[in-house]
Structure formats: structure tokens, C-alpha cells
Design a protein around this motif. Structure first.
Motif, PDB file in Angstrom:
ATOM      1  N   LEU A 297       0.820  -1.215   0.000  1.00  0.00           N
ATOM      2  CA  LEU A 297       0.000   0.000   0.000  1.00  0.00           C
ATOM      3  C   LEU A 297       0.852   1.263   0.000  1.00  0.00           C
ATOM      4  N   SER A 298       1.984   1.239   0.703  1.00  0.00           N
ATOM      5  CA  SER A 298       2.855   2.420   0.733  1.00  0.00           C
ATOM      6  C   SER A 298       3.398   2.701  -0.669  1.00  0.00           C
ATOM      7  N   ALA A 299       3.890   1.656  -1.329  1.00  0.00           N
ATOM      8  CA  ALA A 299       4.462   1.828  -2.682  1.00  0.00           C
ATOM      9  C   ALA A 299       3.376   2.286  -3.658  1.00  0.00           C
ATOM     10  N   ALA A 300       2.179   1.729  -3.527  1.00  0.00           N
ATOM     11  CA  ALA A 300       1.088   2.111  -4.437  1.00  0.00           C
ATOM     12  C   ALA A 300       0.731   3.586  -4.258  1.00  0.00           C
ATOM     13  N   SER A 301       0.750   4.077  -3.011  1.00  0.00           N
ATOM     14  CA  SER A 301       0.432   5.490  -2.794  1.00  0.00           C
ATOM     15  C   SER A 301       1.491   6.379  -3.426  1.00  0.00           C
ATOM     16  N   GLY A 302       2.742   5.937  -3.384  1.00  0.00           N
ATOM     17  CA  GLY A 302       3.819   6.695  -4.029  1.00  0.00           C
ATOM     18  C   GLY A 302       3.663   6.709  -5.545  1.00  0.00           C
ATOM     19  N   TYR A 303       3.310   5.559  -6.102  1.00  0.00           N
ATOM     20  CA  TYR A 303       3.115   5.468  -7.561  1.00  0.00           C
ATOM     21  C   TYR A 303       1.997   6.418  -7.993  1.00  0.00           C
ATOM     22  N   ALA A 304       0.898   6.402  -7.216  1.00  0.00           N
ATOM     23  CA  ALA A 304      -0.253   7.249  -7.549  1.00  0.00           C
ATOM     24  C   ALA A 304       0.127   8.729  -7.461  1.00  0.00           C
ATOM     25  N   GLU A 305       0.811   9.080  -6.395  1.00  0.00           N
ATOM     26  CA  GLU A 305       1.181  10.493  -6.206  1.00  0.00           C
ATOM     27  C   GLU A 305       2.059  10.982  -7.356  1.00  0.00           C
ATOM     28  N   GLU A 306       3.035  10.166  -7.732  1.00  0.00           N
ATOM     29  CA  GLU A 306       3.964  10.577  -8.794  1.00  0.00           C
ATOM     30  C   GLU A 306       3.272  10.640 -10.156  1.00  0.00           C
ATOM     31  N   SER A 307       2.381   9.677 -10.408  1.00  0.00           N
ATOM     32  CA  SER A 307       1.766   9.602 -11.737  1.00  0.00           C
ATOM     33  C   SER A 307       0.527  10.500 -11.861  1.00  0.00           C
ATOM     34  N   GLY A 308       0.043  11.017 -10.731  1.00  0.00           N
ATOM     35  CA  GLY A 308      -1.155  11.856 -10.763  1.00  0.00           C
ATOM     36  C   GLY A 308      -2.444  11.062 -10.940  1.00  0.00           C
ATOM     37  N   LEU A 309      -2.354   9.754 -10.829  1.00  0.00           N
ATOM     38  CA  LEU A 309      -3.552   8.903 -10.951  1.00  0.00           C
ATOM     39  C   LEU A 309      -4.225   8.735  -9.591  1.00  0.00           C
ATOM     40  N   PRO A 310      -5.546   8.529  -9.566  1.00  0.00           N
ATOM     41  CA  PRO A 310      -6.181   8.301  -8.261  1.00  0.00           C
ATOM     42  C   PRO A 310      -5.716   6.994  -7.622  1.00  0.00           C
ATOM     43  N   TYR A 311      -5.565   7.056  -6.298  1.00  0.00           N
ATOM     44  CA  TYR A 311      -5.181   5.876  -5.524  1.00  0.00           C
ATOM     45  C   TYR A 311      -6.474   5.278  -5.000  1.00  0.00           C
ATOM     46  N   GLU A 312      -6.773   4.052  -5.406  1.00  0.00           N
ATOM     47  CA  GLU A 312      -8.069   3.461  -5.064  1.00  0.00           C
ATOM     48  C   GLU A 312      -7.919   2.180  -4.241  1.00  0.00           C
ATOM     49  N   MET A 313      -8.996   1.825  -3.564  1.00  0.00           N
ATOM     50  CA  MET A 313      -8.995   0.561  -2.844  1.00  0.00           C
ATOM     51  C   MET A 313      -9.706  -0.470  -3.722  1.00  0.00           C
ATOM     52  N   GLY A 314      -8.940  -1.202  -4.482  1.00  0.00           N
ATOM     53  CA  GLY A 314      -9.516  -2.187  -5.395  1.00  0.00           C
ATOM     54  C   GLY A 314      -9.500  -3.590  -4.824  1.00  0.00           C
ATOM     55  N   LEU A 315      -8.730  -3.750  -3.740  1.00  0.00           N
ATOM     56  CA  LEU A 315      -8.632  -5.058  -3.084  1.00  0.00           C
ATOM     57  C   LEU A 315      -8.794  -4.859  -1.594  1.00  0.00           C
ATOM     58  N   VAL A 316      -9.509  -5.770  -0.955  1.00  0.00           N
ATOM     59  CA  VAL A 316      -9.676  -5.696   0.496  1.00  0.00           C
ATOM     60  C   VAL A 316      -9.156  -6.986   1.102  1.00  0.00           C
ATOM     61  N   LYS A 317      -8.362  -6.811   2.165  1.00  0.00           N
ATOM     62  CA  LYS A 317      -7.826  -7.998   2.839  1.00  0.00           C
ATOM     63  C   LYS A 317      -8.572  -8.221   4.142  1.00  0.00           C
ATOM     64  N   ASN A 318      -8.976  -9.456   4.366  1.00  0.00           N
ATOM     65  CA  ASN A 318      -9.557  -9.805   5.654  1.00  0.00           C
ATOM     66  C   ASN A 318      -8.411  -9.907   6.659  1.00  0.00           C
ATOM     67  N   GLN A 319      -8.394  -8.990   7.617  1.00  0.00           N
ATOM     68  CA  GLN A 319      -7.254  -8.903   8.555  1.00  0.00           C
ATOM     69  C   GLN A 319      -7.245 -10.049   9.553  1.00  0.00           C
ATOM     70  N   TYR A 320      -8.289 -10.845   9.564  1.00  0.00           N
ATOM     71  CA  TYR A 320      -8.400 -11.873  10.617  1.00  0.00           C
ATOM     72  C   TYR A 320      -8.002 -13.273  10.146  1.00  0.00           C
ATOM     73  N   VAL A 321      -7.560 -13.371   8.889  1.00  0.00           N
ATOM     74  CA  VAL A 321      -7.080 -14.668   8.415  1.00  0.00           C
ATOM     75  C   VAL A 321      -5.584 -14.714   8.696  1.00  0.00           C
ATOM     76  N   ALA A 322      -5.217 -15.471   9.711  1.00  0.00           N
ATOM     77  CA  ALA A 322      -3.831 -15.427  10.176  1.00  0.00           C
ATOM     78  C   ALA A 322      -2.874 -16.108   9.212  1.00  0.00           C
ATOM     79  N   ARG A 323      -3.210 -17.261   8.784  1.00  0.00           N
ATOM     80  CA  ARG A 323      -2.287 -18.006   7.926  1.00  0.00           C
ATOM     81  C   ARG A 323      -3.008 -18.512   6.692  1.00  0.00           C
TER      82      ARG A 323
END
Ligand code: AMP
Length: 495
Positions: A297-323
Motif C-alpha cells: 500500500l505504501s508503494a502504491a500510494s507513491g506510484y499514484a502520487e507521482e503519476s497523478g492517478l487516483p489511488y483506489e482501494m480495489g482489493l480488500v484484505k480480511n485482517q483476521y485470516v492469520a495463515r
């Protein structure tokens, strides 16, 4: 059978000296390091007289029950470990810290990283009569220490550290002191912090100091060890044959974004690498940038900022799946992936997407994600990887130690794009990565270990050399023939 591949891998270590809540604070510190290993955890404590430990399999909350934690109370000194294990050595006997009771002293030890000469050391030690209890190479250091003729524990530790090779950090606890040590290239990180009451903390990452409200004191540098006892803290060198080469993978994938390694915050580095990637490999006609949660997510935000493209949430991770769900059939495995990660259909439908990920190792993750996004209606997917082509195995503790598992060892970015069903794939350059991290040391690769991208191994190859050479692919051979190597097979600088 003693298996050379993946004995001790990426793990987290923690230590604390002189705090009434030592075990509880170790538990909290380990909790913040949980991302470094989920297969097992342990805590060893001392009150200056006795030394004992508890350990278990699974996440920290599973491994150390309330009852176990209660039994560790009323001790002022502790070390702890979270373990990332590979297949074949997941037994409880490999969970650390290991606690040893000798006739003259007790020691607890835990370790992060991989010793690349463990197999030959172990063979030699067994010939001399040593009997090993686990398949973990952490035991090797203890045998070396006990066989040493040095006059003190500290001298024996120094002597032993000079014999082991690879990428490693250690935390050791005796009744008199807490010790930490870092390999001669500082491949794996170790930091010291201080609590308000004066207690010292040792940890793989600064996030463990922050969650306890401690102050960062310093990094332990290449070839250094630290002794913390009732007199305070002392940092010394056990060797001067050092070349700083901090694992770039710590910045790219392993460490938590709020950690700082060698003065560089991990999130800031990832964001900068995303920006650099956008400069090096723009994607034409894209509508949005999405990152693969969480590490990208950090790298994607940098890519978006540099390219001027919107940074979107296209994928959601379930934080409760441990393994990862280990399921007997392919169908159930696919189901498991969908439970873990899902596409946001309304966002990605009919869109041209830049998909940023931190790395492609085997290629299975990106293949699944690209398919998931296309199934959700994405028009095109341009995969952008915020690290260089992962072309060579790593033997320094990140669980990728054979060429056969690396897709980039055999396939070009174009071939990988086809394999994963993307519209294009591009990687960050090695120089782009080095600049984004920005350590700027006056040594090869500016003080980074980038062996997986260059095949240049700062700590050498040792026991892994025959396999490494045997398995070299045509693509790897071509890369090596066209690029200067700074280190020889023992990790010495080629001048
Ligand atoms: P794959 O290409 O399917 O092997 O998986 C690559 C993904 O795994 C990357 O997106 C990273 O987030 C993550 N990853 C990278 N290196 C490692 C590693 N050494 N161990 C586990 N996961 C990793």
C-alpha cells in the motif's frame, strides 16, 4: 535427515533488562513483531537467580496462553521470539528461545536469520561428540560457546560469533546479562531502546520499542554485539571484517511500515520506491492505482502520487485470516485465497488498472490477484513491482533458498506478464531501489544486501555454494556474465 534449506528463517527477536513486568512487555513487544513469524513463539525469563521459558506453536496468543504468561511473572529480565518456519521443521522442539541449564550457568538463546555454514559446523561438532536436540541452527552457537576455551562467557560468545556465517541476529539471556549480536554485514536488523524507568530493550524492529513507549537508542551495526546488565549498556565489535549490507527485503517486504531501519522509515522508503517506479515504468491510459494489501500500500500510494492517478482501494484484505488456509484440494485452496483477499467489484469494473505489488517471488500470488481483478470486470491490468526482478535465491534468512522456486530465474518480465495474465509487467531497477532507500554508505550497493536481484552475496555462499552453482539457470548465468560482482564466495570484497 538434516535439511540444509530453510532452517531458521525470518523471525523476530526481543529482549528486555530490568523491568518488573518483563514477561508482559516481552509479550507486547513480540505482538508488534508478529508479522515476522507466525508459526511459533516463546519467552524466557530470569530474575537473576533462575532462568526458565515457555514456548508454543502458532500465533503468540496461541503459543503463550494466559497461564503460561502468568508463570513467567515476577522476573525482571526476558528474551522472546516469534518464528517463521518452513515445511519440515515445524515441530515444537524448534521453537525458541532455547533454554540450557549447565552445571555452572543457564542460558536462553534465540535467533533471527540463517547461518550458511551451519551444516558444516554441525558436522564438525557432531564428530567432536556434540549431540543436537533440534534441526535448528540456533543450537550450533550454543555448542560453539560451550566448547570454547575462552575464559569468560562474553569471550566465548565473541569467538563463536566469528565462526558463524550468514545473516543473523541473536538475543541471549543469562542470569547476569542480556546480550545481542548482529552479523558482520548487518543483513538482519537489531535495535536498542530504553524505557522511561531505565530498562533497556533489544528488538528486531523499532516498532517494538514504540509500542512500549520506549525511546530509540541506537542500531546495532555490522559485527557488533551489545551487553546489557545492571551496570548499563556496552556495545563492542567481535570482528572488524565488516561491510554493511542491510537486507533490502526488510525495507521491501518484511518490516512493519512504522519501523525505521538505519535511519530510514520503512513506509517512506516504500512510498519513494513507488514514486521511482512510476518514473521508470509509467502505464499508459490507466484510470487508477491499486496496491496489494498490506505490504504494497505504501508503494502504491507513491506510484499514484507521482503519476497523478487516483489511488483506489480495489482489493480488500480480511485482517483476521492469520495463515494461508492449507487445503487438500485446489478448489478449496482457491476458496481460501478469496476469503483472504477480495476485489472491490464496483471500483475495478471496466477500469484500466495499475496494480502495485512489492515483489513477485514464485508468481502464484500475482497470478491469482490478476485473475481475481479480471473476474471482477477490470479492463486491463498493468502490474508494477516496487522491487527489481527476484532472480536469485537468498540464503540469509528469508525463506527463498532455491532457484527452482523463483519465476524470474527463468522468465523475462514479458513472459511473466503472459504467465500471470497481465497486460504488462515492469519492475523497479536495482539503482532505483538503492536510491529510494537512500542509505548512501560508501560501500557496494550503498550499504544494502540486494543479493536476490544481483546474485552478489556479501556474506558468501558456504554450504549453499554447490547447489547454487548446480542450479544456475541460463537467465541467471547471463545476468552474472553481464554484471560486476563485488563479493567472492566467502563474502570478501573483490577489489
Ligand atoms: P509469490 O510470487 O506468490 O511467491 O508471492 C509473492 C508475494 O509474497 C509478494 O507479494 C510479497 O508480498 C510476499 N513475499 C515476498 N517475499 C516473501 C518471503 N520471503 N516470504 C513470504 N512472502 C513473501
Amino acid at each position: 535427515m538434516y535439511d540444509i534449506s530453510g532452517l531458521n528463517e525470518e523471525c523476530g527477536v526481543f529482549g528486555i533488562w530490568n523491568h518488573n513486568e518483563a514477561a508482559q512487555l516481552t509479550y507486547m513487544g513480540l505482538h508488534s513483531l508478529q508479522h515476522r513469524g507466525q508459526e511459533g513463539a516463546g519467552i524466557a525469563v530470569s530474575n537473576g537467580e533462575t532462568l526458565k521459558g515457555e514456548r508454543g506453536l502458532g500465533l503468540l496468543t496461541e503459543a503463550i496462553s494466559d497461564i503460561k504468561l502468568e508463570s513467567l511473572k515476577s522476573h525482571q529480565h526476558a528474551i522472546g521470539h516469534v518464528r517463521y518456519a518452513t515445511s519440515g521443521n515445524k515441530g515444537i522442539e524448534n521453537i525458541q528461545p532455547f533454554v540450557y541449564h549447565f552445571y555452572d550457568m543457564s542460558v536462553a538463546v534465540c535467533h533471527n536469520g540463517n547461518l550458511i555454514n551451519a551444516q558444516s559446523l554441525r558436522k564438525a561438532l557432531e564428530h567432536q561428540g556434540s549431540i543436537f536436540h533440534s534441526s535448528s541452527d540456533t543450537e550450533v552457537i550454543m555448542h560453539l560457546i560451550r566448547r570454547s576455551k575462552a575464559p569468560s562467557f562474553e569471550e566465548a560468545l565473541k569467538e563463536s560469533l566469528r565462526k558463524i556465517k550468514g545473516g543473523f541476529t541473536f538475543a541471549l539471556l543469562t542470569k547476569d546479562a542480556l546480550y545481542g549480536a548482529v552479523d558482520p554485514n548487518a543483513i538482519r536488523p537489531l535495535v536498542v531502546g530504553k524505557m522511561k524507568n531505565g530498562a533497556y530493550i533489544l528488538a528486531s524492529e523499532t516498532c517494538a520499542i514504540d509500542v512500549l513507549g520506549g525511546e530509540f537508542v541506537r542500531d546495532i551495526h555490522a559485527g557488533e554485539y551489545v551487553v546489557i546488565n545492571d551496570d548499563g549498556i556496552r556495545v563492542e565489535s567481535y570482528t572488524h571484517h565488516t561491510t554493511t549490507a542491510i537486507s533490502a527485503m526488510e525495507y521491501i517486504y518484511f518490516a512493519r511500515p512504522d519501523s525505521t531501519i538505519a535511519g530510514k522509515n520503512v513506509h517512506a522508503v516504500r512510498k519513494q520506491s513507488g514514486k521511482q517506479l512510476a518514473i521508470e515504468s509509467p502505464a499508459q491510459d490507466a484510470d487508477m492505482v491499486i496496491g496489494v494489501p498490506n505490504s504494497s500500500l505504501s508503494a502504491a500510494s507513491g506510484y499514484a502520487e507521482e503519476s497523478g492517478l487516483p489511488y483506489e482501494m480495489g482489493l480488500v484484505k480480511n485482517q483476521y485470516v492469520a495463515r494461508t488456509f492449507i487445503q487438500p484440494t485446489q478448489e478449496l485452496r482457491e476458496q481460501g485465497v478469496r476469503v483472504k483477499l477480495s476485489a472491490v467489484k464496483d471500483i475495478v469494473q471496466d477500469k484500466n488498472i495499475v496494480l502495485v505489488d512489492d515483489s513477485i517471488v514464485r508468481g502464484t500470488t500475482s497470478r491469482r490477484i490478476v485473475r481475481m481483478l479480471k473476474d471482477a470486470g477490470a479492463k486491463s491490468i498493468h502490474v508494477r513491482i516496487a522491487s527489481p526482478e527476484f532472480m536469485f535465491p537468498s540464503f540469509y534468512g528469508i525463506d527463498v533458498s532455491t532457484t527452482s522456486e523463483l519465476i524470474s530465474a527463468n522468465k523475462s518480465p514479458e513472459e511473466i506478464s503472459e504467465h500471470i495474465g497481465a497486460d504488462s509487467v515492469a519492475y523497479l531497477s536495482v539503482d532505483g531501489l538503492i536510491d529510494s532507500i537512500g542509505l548512501d554508505e560508501d560501500v557496494p550497493y550503498s550499504g544494502l544486501c540486494v543479493e536476490s536481484f544481483t546474485g552478489d552475496y556479501p556474506a558468501g555462499l558456504y554450504d549453499y555454494e554447490p547447489n547454487f552453482i548446480d542450479q544456475l539457470s541460463e537467465r541467471q548465468k547471463e545476468y552474472l556474465a553481464n554484471h560486476k560482482q563485488y563479493f567472492d564466495k566467502e563474502g570478501n570484497l573483490n577489489v
